[in-house]
Design a protein around this motif. Structure first.
Motif, short mmCIF file in Angstrom:
data_model
loop_
_atom_site.label_atom_id
_atom_site.label_comp_id
_atom_site.label_asym_id
_atom_site.label_seq_id
_atom_site.Cartn_x
_atom_site.Cartn_y
_atom_site.Cartn_z
N ASP A 1 97.29 39.81 28.49
CA ASP A 1 98.31 41.44 28.71
C ASP A 1 98.95 41.18 30.00
OD1 ASP A 1 97.28 43.02 26.41
OD2 ASP A 1 95.44 42.69 27.07
N VAL A 2 98.48 40.95 31.15
CA VAL A 2 99.30 40.35 32.25
C VAL A 2 100.20 40.39 32.43
CG1 VAL A 2 98.83 40.46 34.70
CG2 VAL A 2 97.32 41.36 33.96
N VAL B 1 106.03 35.89 32.07
CA VAL B 1 105.38 34.66 32.25
C VAL B 1 104.17 34.39 31.43
CG1 VAL B 1 106.06 35.30 34.93
CG2 VAL B 1 103.58 35.47 33.76
N SER B 2 103.36 33.05 31.72
CA SER B 2 102.41 32.51 30.78
C SER B 2 101.41 32.65 31.29
CB SER B 2 102.48 31.38 30.75
OG SER B 2 102.49 30.14 31.81
N ALA C 1 102.01 42.83 40.49
CA ALA C 1 102.43 44.41 40.40
C ALA C 1 101.99 44.50 38.93
CB ALA C 1 104.09 44.58 40.43
N SER C 2 102.58 43.83 37.86
CA SER C 2 101.31 43.49 36.58
C SER C 2 100.47 44.16 36.53
CB SER C 2 102.04 42.73 35.65
OG SER C 2 103.12 42.54 35.69
N ILE C 3 99.71 43.48 37.00
CA ILE C 3 97.67 43.29 37.02
C ILE C 3 97.69 44.84 38.18
CG2 ILE C 3 95.72 42.89 39.05
CD1 ILE C 3 97.41 39.97 38.89
N ARG C 4 98.56 45.17 38.86
CA ARG C 4 97.84 46.50 39.40
C ARG C 4 98.35 47.79 38.16
NH1 ARG C 4 99.22 44.38 44.05
NH2 ARG C 4 102.63 45.81 44.17
#
Length: 337
Positions: free
Chosen positions: A7-8, A14-15, A39-42
């Motif tokens: 999902d991230v 990205v891969s 930023a995506s993780i957060r």
């Protein structure tokens, strides 16, 4: 359903392999791309599985805060804990908080802790930050660590503030109020803060042309009880001091309690100041004049820096964070009896 690494990767465009590289601290990922993935993780509140990742990358994704005697200065330790937790927020890392009593076998005990928990990095609080044998052992184990307010120059990363100058500033405040017979309640032997704050006290006296009187310096250990005892020793004298600078707020509060028990009014009969700006300094009456030690900011920077050093082993940082004097009602101008 909790977010997955896939999902991230989709969110960041990205891969999964690139996301994995960021999670594992690889320096090969460009800064802008790393920032986008973080930023995506957060945004997705992604929490990696530490066990699975530890097996895959031989990492625990743990940063440990090691401290001593949490009951002696619980507010100080709590601020450090909050700072470390703040540094871990939005990263793959979790914090482990562990008290270790100082002693000759400290290095051996921390060996056992490291073997059991396998932390990737340590943040050391005095007196552990001043233990040269311990730092040498961590170097031998090749474990990344940062120190908080170490009096040694052994650590590659040390974060603190100019405690000597801060102590001199607050004693100069007492001198500016007309006090000349100023006592000091010193901190725990072997603690860097004791040395810096005592030296700052002496610096201020020297600058004002006031002769240093060893009899006006009494021992403490940063606890309320030691401040109570120190206050009793100073205030029973035929010529008691007109002002007292205690090396931390807890000891200053002990002095205030002793002064009240002897029928003295604060600050009319005795001016008192502390150090740290813990919550109690604002809760007592009168409010305590003190130095605001930026504990949370120091701990956050120490943790952030040691985590950065995992990606960049050559990193070196010795930083000092600004402090503030907090002027409250426990000090006033000297009045001749």
């Amino acid at each position: 359903m909790p977010a997955r690494i896939e999902d991230v990767a989709a969110h960041a465009g990205v891969s999964t392999k690139t996301v994995s590289r960021v999670l594992n601290g690889h320096t090969s990922v460009r800064a802008k791309l790393r920032a986008r993935i973080e930023a995506s993780i957060r945004a997705l509140n992604y929490v990696p599985n530490p066990a699975a990742r530890g097996l895959a990358g031989n990492r625990s994704y743990l940063v440990a805060l090691l401290y001593d005697n949490p009951t002696a200065n619980s507010s100080y330790i709590m601020e450090l804990i909050v700072g470390v937790l703040q540094a871990c927020k939005g990263t793959p890392y979790n914090a482990v908080l562990h008290p270790f009593e100082a002693g000759d076998d400290l290095a051996a005990r921390i060996d056992g802790f490291v073997a059991t928990h396998r932390p990737d990095a340590l943040v050391l609080v005095p007196p552990h930050a001043n233990n040269a044998k311990l730092l040498q052992r961590l170097d031998e184990l090749d474990i990344r660590y940062s120190t908080i307010s170490s009096k040694l120059r052994q650590a590659h990363i040390d974060i603190g503030f100019d405690e000597r100058k801060a102590a001199a500033d607050i004693v100069e405040h007492l001198i500016s109020l007309g006090h000349r017979r100023i006592a000091h309640v010193a901190g725990l032997q072997g603690h860097g803060a004791r040395t810096w704050r005592l030296n700052g006290y002496r610096d201020a006296l020297r600058k004002a042309g006031i002769e240093y009187d060893e009899s006006l310096v009494v021992e403490g250990d940063f606890t309320f009880e030691s401040g109570l005892a120190a206050g009793g020793e100073l205030l029973k004298r035929r010529r008691p001091p007109t002002a007292i600078f205690a090396a931390n707020d807890d000891m200053a509060c002990g002095v205030i309690r002793e002064a009240y028990q002897r029928g003295l009014a604060i600050p009319d009969n005795l001016s008192i100041c502390g150090f740290d700006d813990t919550p109690v300094s604002q809760l007592i009456s009168p409010g305590l004049t003190t130095v605001r030690q930026p504990c949370r900011e120091i701990a956050c920077l120490a943790a952030e820096s040691v985590l950065q050093s995992i990606r960049d082993p050559a990193m070196r940082l010795h930083a000092r964070v600004p402090y503030q004097l907090q002027m409250r009602a426990s000090t006033t101008a000297f009045k001749k009896p």
